[in-house]
Write a protein that holds these residues in place. Structure first.
Motif, mmCIF file in Angstrom:
data_model
loop_
_atom_site.group_PDB
_atom_site.id
_atom_site.type_symbol
_atom_site.label_atom_id
_atom_site.label_comp_id
_atom_site.label_asym_id
_atom_site.label_seq_id
_atom_site.Cartn_x
_atom_site.Cartn_y
_atom_site.Cartn_z
ATOM 1 N N GLN A 7 -16.052 3.333 2.353
ATOM 2 C CA GLN A 7 -14.681 3.377 1.852
ATOM 3 C C GLN A 7 -14.503 4.666 1.057
ATOM 4 N N ASP A 8 -13.358 5.337 1.263
ATOM 5 C CA ASP A 8 -13.127 6.605 0.577
ATOM 6 C C ASP A 8 -12.297 6.406 -0.683
ATOM 7 N N LEU B 75 -9.263 6.916 -1.338
ATOM 8 C CA LEU B 75 -7.915 6.373 -1.143
ATOM 9 C C LEU B 75 -7.948 4.883 -0.789
ATOM 10 N N GLY B 76 -9.135 4.328 -0.665
ATOM 11 C CA GLY B 76 -9.270 2.931 -0.297
ATOM 12 C C GLY B 76 -9.341 2.698 1.201
ATOM 13 N N ASP B 77 -9.287 3.787 1.987
ATOM 14 C CA ASP B 77 -9.370 3.662 3.440
ATOM 15 C C ASP B 77 -10.830 3.521 3.868
ATOM 16 N N TYR B 78 -11.029 2.962 5.057
ATOM 17 C CA TYR B 78 -12.378 2.784 5.595
ATOM 18 C C TYR B 78 -12.666 3.861 6.636
ATOM 19 N N PHE B 79 -13.941 4.203 6.755
ATOM 20 C CA PHE B 79 -14.328 5.308 7.632
ATOM 21 C C PHE B 79 -15.729 5.054 8.158
ATOM 22 N N ALA C 42 -11.662 6.701 11.764
ATOM 23 C CA ALA C 42 -11.005 5.857 10.771
ATOM 24 C C ALA C 42 -11.152 4.398 11.175
ATOM 25 N N GLN D 160 -9.627 0.459 10.360
ATOM 26 C CA GLN D 160 -8.542 -0.306 9.764
ATOM 27 C C GLN D 160 -8.977 -1.750 9.546
ATOM 28 N N ARG D 161 -8.712 -2.266 8.355
ATOM 29 C CA ARG D 161 -9.068 -3.655 8.039
ATOM 30 C C ARG D 161 -7.867 -4.546 8.321
ATOM 31 N N THR D 162 -8.043 -5.538 9.162
ATOM 32 C CA THR D 162 -6.975 -6.476 9.501
ATOM 33 C C THR D 162 -7.475 -7.902 9.283
#
Length: 214
Positions: free
Chosen positions: A132-133, A135-139, A166, A168-170
């Motif tokens: 997780q970076d 910005l809270g995004d996952y990578f 990238a 995405q968490r769903t």
């Protein structure tokens, strides 16, 4: 130490007669504690037994003699040597159109296996492991390399970047994107190890949308 280093230089070979002449010359100039050639050779033999000899002698059927160096052992010694360790570069580099070192080559950057991990702020991040970076995004990083992206000066220190996808968490799970992108490793905040400490973080599973044959 300096005398042993000089006489062991792979690019500047000395005969036994030349070594004797150099040692005699040093004594005549008044240098102290000049070793004899015999003592120097014995010391080098002892050191060689301790650290090993990377050179292997091979005799062909024709009688020709060849010498092979074990590249792995040579690299390991360079890493163990404090004089050379900090001058070594572990990651390939995107040098743009220019190329001055072997790590600038496109083959090193894209075709050979990536270094397996990068250390950021004391935490180790591995390739093909979710992170997780800031910005809270996952990578999902797949390659690590140095580059000057976004820096205006060519003399600035190159920053470590990650090429990956990238994520995405769903509600149905993590979805890995099908396009690659590049982000600086300085934006990494939570490693897979840290994410896995939270039981709810990875409970939804992972859905991949790309082929691993990139």
């Amino acid at each position: 130490f300096i005398t042993a280093l000089l006489f062991s230089s792979p690019r500047l070979l000395f005969s036994e007669a030349q070594k004797k002449a150099i040692l005699s010359w040093a004594k005549e100039l008044g240098a102290r504690d000049v070793p004899s050639l015999y003592a120097l050779n014995r010391s080098q033999e002892t050191i060689q037994k301790l650290v090993g000899d990377p050179t292997e002698k091979v005799t062909a059927r024709s009688g020709n003699i060849f010498y092979f160096n074990d590249v792995g052992k040579a690299v390991a010694k360079d890493y163990a040597n404090p004089l050379t360790r900090f001058a070594m570069q572990d990651y390939p580099e995107d040098g743009g159109k220019g190329m001055s070192e072997v790590f600038n080559g496109e083959k090193m950057l894209f075709e050979l296996p990536s270094p397996p991990a990068a250390k950021v702020d004391g935490e180790i991040y591995f390739v093909n492991e979710l992170l997780q970076d800031s910005l809270g995004d996952y990578f999902l990083p797949q390659r690590f390399f140095f580059a000057l992206y976004g820096l205006s000066s060519d003399t600035a220190d190159k920053l470590l970047h990650a090429l990956g996808r990238a994520v995405q968490r769903t509600e149905d799970g993590f979805i890995v994107g099908d396009e690659q992108e590049i982000i600086p490793t300085s934006t990494f905040r939570r490693s897979f190890r840290e994410l896995s400490l939270d039981d709810n973080e990875l409970a939804c599973g992972v859905e991949t949308q790309f082929s691993t044959g990139w």
